[in-house]
Design an enzyme around this catalytic site. Sequence first.
Site, short mmCIF file in Angstrom:
data_model
loop_
_atom_site.label_atom_id
_atom_site.label_comp_id
_atom_site.label_asym_id
_atom_site.label_seq_id
_atom_site.Cartn_x
_atom_site.Cartn_y
_atom_site.Cartn_z
N LYS A 64 0.83 -1.21 0.00
CA LYS A 64 0.00 0.00 0.00
C LYS A 64 0.87 1.27 0.00
O LYS A 64 0.46 2.30 -0.52
CB LYS A 64 -0.91 0.04 1.23
CG LYS A 64 -1.83 -1.16 1.41
CD LYS A 64 -2.98 -1.15 0.45
CE LYS A 64 -4.06 -2.19 0.79
NZ LYS A 64 -3.62 -3.59 0.74
C1 LIG Z 1 -4.08 -4.71 0.15
C2 LIG Z 1 -3.26 -5.96 0.11
C3 LIG Z 1 -3.48 -6.99 -0.84
C4 LIG Z 1 -4.62 -6.93 -1.84
O1 LIG Z 1 -4.45 -5.93 -2.80
P1 LIG Z 1 -5.67 -5.42 -3.69
O2 LIG Z 1 -5.16 -4.28 -4.44
O3 LIG Z 1 -6.75 -5.05 -2.70
O4 LIG Z 1 -6.10 -6.57 -4.55
C5 LIG Z 1 -2.64 -8.08 -0.85
N1 LIG Z 1 -1.64 -8.20 0.05
C6 LIG Z 1 -1.40 -7.25 0.98
C7 LIG Z 1 -0.30 -7.46 1.96
C8 LIG Z 1 -2.18 -6.10 1.05
O5 LIG Z 1 -1.94 -5.16 1.99
#
Ligand SMILES: *Cc1c(COP(=O)(O)O)cnc(C)c1O
Length: 467
Positions: free
Chosen positions: A112
């Site tokens: 993120k």
């Molecule tokens: C948010 C997240 C995901 C999923 O990503 P999306 O964009 O919602 O599909 C996968 N792994 C981790 C560690 C995340 O923080």
Amino acid sequence: MRYISTRGQAPARDFADVLLAGLAEDGGLFMPETWPHFSPADLRAMRGLPYPELAARVMQPFVGGAIPFEVLRTICHESYAGFGHPAIVPLIQLETGLFVQELFHGPTLAFKDMAMQVLGRLFDYVLTQRDKRVTIVGATSGDTGSAAIEAMAGRDRIDIMILHPHERTSLVQRRQMTTVHAANVGNVAVEGTFDDCQDIVKAMFADTGFRDEVRLSAVNSINWARIAAQIPYYFAAALALGAPDREVAFSVPTGNFGNVLAAWAARRMGLPVARLIVGSNRNDILARFLESNDMSMVPVEPSLSPSMDIQVSSNFERVLFELLDRDADATRQTMLSFRETGRMAVPEAIWHRARGVFHGFRLDDAGTEAEIRRLHAAAGYLADPHSAIGIAAARALPCGGGVPVVAMATAHPAKFPDAMERATGQRPALPPRMADLFEREERFTVLPNDLGTVEAAVRALVGRNAG
Ligand SMILES: *Cc1c(COP(=O)(O)O)cnc(C)c1O
């Protein structure tokens, strides 16, 4: 560049408006009016660029006239300056034809940060231009809240209040949020569940008096700017492996579909991507869809990979819009009936189109733990539960023909020490820059699950920083 809504009933907007608005007024998601395109010669010219430079060039067409290129470039350099790895997104080979790209070297150790760091600076720039302030409110069960707080802390024109369910997040995740001591950051622990937190946030947005009073804004995963900032690392991996002269495939552990949508966008922009593998845990709505055209909502069950515990993948609407040849009426009708019936009716021909690019994969907790153990034994590699699903998916669905598969590693293993210890006998250490996380002082307020009380806390935060 202008942006249109997937539901066709909102006016077109520029990048700065889309950044601040998040969702379109008609309930749809913003999409670029046209797709930028990079020719093979353009791609060759980007080989070997430092990551922040590459990121600025790939994002530039999306930002269009809203932000000058030099500003965007500075923003990209600053966004990734604090990362804990000089390559920003290192690409590591696990075996012949199988690579991982690590997206977790940012301040909160999850992918993120890749977009949120850019988003915070874009907000700052646009708000300064417009001489405005906003209050960002969000509910989190983990990674999003901490990444947002890290990105917004200390920014002049933004207050941020994050709600988490009291005593229901992991200690690492809570401390990443509550030990950031900036005057514009507030943390509320709601006496309730994650859904209660989300309901309070929704109710705040529905309370128009309050919404206008504090100028509410959100940074959730449907914000187009977040998708745009996730596209460049797909370029980085493909270029390193020989694009445009060689195809690659990507395997992405998926929740709200934002990360894999960015991969799809990279392909749409000219990157030679042979296939996209969508990894799920037991919450497998996407795998079921790709397997048997069954997109039906079922209750969420907790798993070892909490950031993939979803009922509906909100960004799927964007791909649906594209698969329907940008027919906004059809997209709107499909989404409205999905909300009503809990089951998405996707025409057979459209489903086949989806299967031409996307391949689904599911792994339960036992399989995830076994994959973590196997990776550790075979390659000495520590993959967190989310990343392990992506890697297992890549191994299960090889492309053949010498096409390498790159699995996206989305979280640092130290975020999930218990799962790692069970699978490998080792508790991964936090990186040195975070080693004192458990000694830092925490600041948060525990509040009852009550809209008025939480709104009062937001008002107090905003009042403190106004004027
Ligand atoms: C948010 C997240 C995901 C999923 O990503 P999306 O964009 O919602 O599909 C996968 N792994 C981790 C560690 C995340 O923080």
